[in-house]
Motif scaffolding. Structure first.
Motif, PDB file in Angstrom:
ATOM      1  N   SER A  29      -0.517   0.296   3.651  1.00 49.12           N
ATOM      2  CA  SER A  29      -1.239   0.257   2.368  1.00 49.12           C
ATOM      3  C   SER A  29      -0.372   0.796   1.231  1.00 49.12           C
ATOM      4  O   SER A  29      -0.430   0.270   0.111  1.00 49.12           O
ATOM      5  N   GLU A  30       0.445   1.816   1.492  1.00 47.01           N
ATOM      6  CA  GLU A  30       1.359   2.318   0.455  1.00 47.01           C
ATOM      7  C   GLU A  30       2.373   1.250   0.076  1.00 47.01           C
ATOM      8  O   GLU A  30       2.649   1.031  -1.101  1.00 47.01           O
ATOM      9  N   TYR A  31       2.918   0.585   1.088  1.00 47.43           N
ATOM     10  CA  TYR A  31       3.904  -0.466   0.843  1.00 47.43           C
ATOM     11  C   TYR A  31       3.288  -1.591   0.009  1.00 47.43           C
ATOM     12  O   TYR A  31       3.878  -2.046  -0.966  1.00 47.43           O
ATOM     13  N   GLU A  32       2.105  -2.045   0.394  1.00 52.12           N
ATOM     14  CA  GLU A  32       1.443  -3.125  -0.342  1.00 52.12           C
ATOM     15  C   GLU A  32       1.143  -2.696  -1.777  1.00 52.12           C
ATOM     16  O   GLU A  32       1.251  -3.502  -2.705  1.00 52.12           O
ATOM     17  N   SER A  33       0.801  -1.441  -1.974  1.00 55.31           N
ATOM     18  CA  SER A  33       0.549  -0.931  -3.325  1.00 55.31           C
ATOM     19  C   SER A  33       1.816  -0.996  -4.179  1.00 55.31           C
ATOM     20  O   SER A  33       1.780  -1.417  -5.338  1.00 55.31           O
ATOM     21  N   VAL A  34       2.935  -0.580  -3.605  1.00 56.92           N
ATOM     22  CA  VAL A  34       4.213  -0.629  -4.323  1.00 56.92           C
ATOM     23  C   VAL A  34       4.569  -2.071  -4.659  1.00 56.92           C
ATOM     24  O   VAL A  34       4.967  -2.382  -5.787  1.00 56.92           O
ATOM     25  N   ARG A  36       2.545  -4.684  -4.985  1.00 60.76           N
ATOM     26  CA  ARG A  36       1.621  -5.201  -6.009  1.00 60.76           C
ATOM     27  C   ARG A  36       1.970  -4.659  -7.393  1.00 60.76           C
ATOM     28  O   ARG A  36       1.981  -5.400  -8.375  1.00 60.76           O
ATOM     29  N   ARG A  37       2.253  -3.363  -7.465  1.00 56.76           N
ATOM     30  CA  ARG A  37       2.585  -2.757  -8.767  1.00 56.76           C
ATOM     31  C   ARG A  37       3.886  -3.341  -9.321  1.00 56.76           C
ATOM     32  O   ARG A  37       3.997  -3.600 -10.512  1.00 56.76           O
TER      33      ARG A  37
END
Length: 119
Positions: A29-34, A36-37
């Motif tokens: 989830s952290e990776y996907e957040s990075v 996406r941002r």
């Protein structure tokens, strides 16, 4: 054999090459957040992460810088889109064909994006 002029062509060498790596472990989830941002700003995740980690300014300045870069990417994309639309409309005018029915909603979306990025 290459001439001296050909030897000097291409990307100039960096005065300080990036020859070190810094590896992070992230949850999915952290990776996907990075990701996406970074995509929202039109950046590659590695460049987004470097921008966040290496700036000496405060957090607000980093956000402002990243947002400015993102808006530049959007503005450049809109410019290319506008160029394509201009070519399409010129072609339609030359051939006498009617405007496609889905063109007006597209133009309204583009106008909305332009209104959002204007200061």
């Amino acid at each position: 054999m290459r001439s001296a002029k050909e030897e000097n062509m291409g990307r100039p060498r960096k005065s300080e090459p990036r020859d070190r790596q810094f590896n992070l472990s992230l949850t999915a989830s952290e990776y996907e957040s990075v990701v996406r941002r970074a995509e929202a700003l039109g950046m590659r995740p590695v460049h987004f992460g470097r921008a966040l980690l290496c700036r000496e300014e405060g957090r607000a300045a980093r956000k402002h810088e990243l947002a400015d870069n993102g808006w530049r990417v959007i503005a450049a994309g809109l410019s290319r889109l506008g160029n394509n639309l201009n070519q399409l409309v010129m072609r339609l005018h030359m051939t006498g064909e009617p405007l496609p029915p889905d063109l007006e909603p597209l133009l309204n979306d583009i106008r909305g994006l332009i209104a959002r990025i204007r200061p």
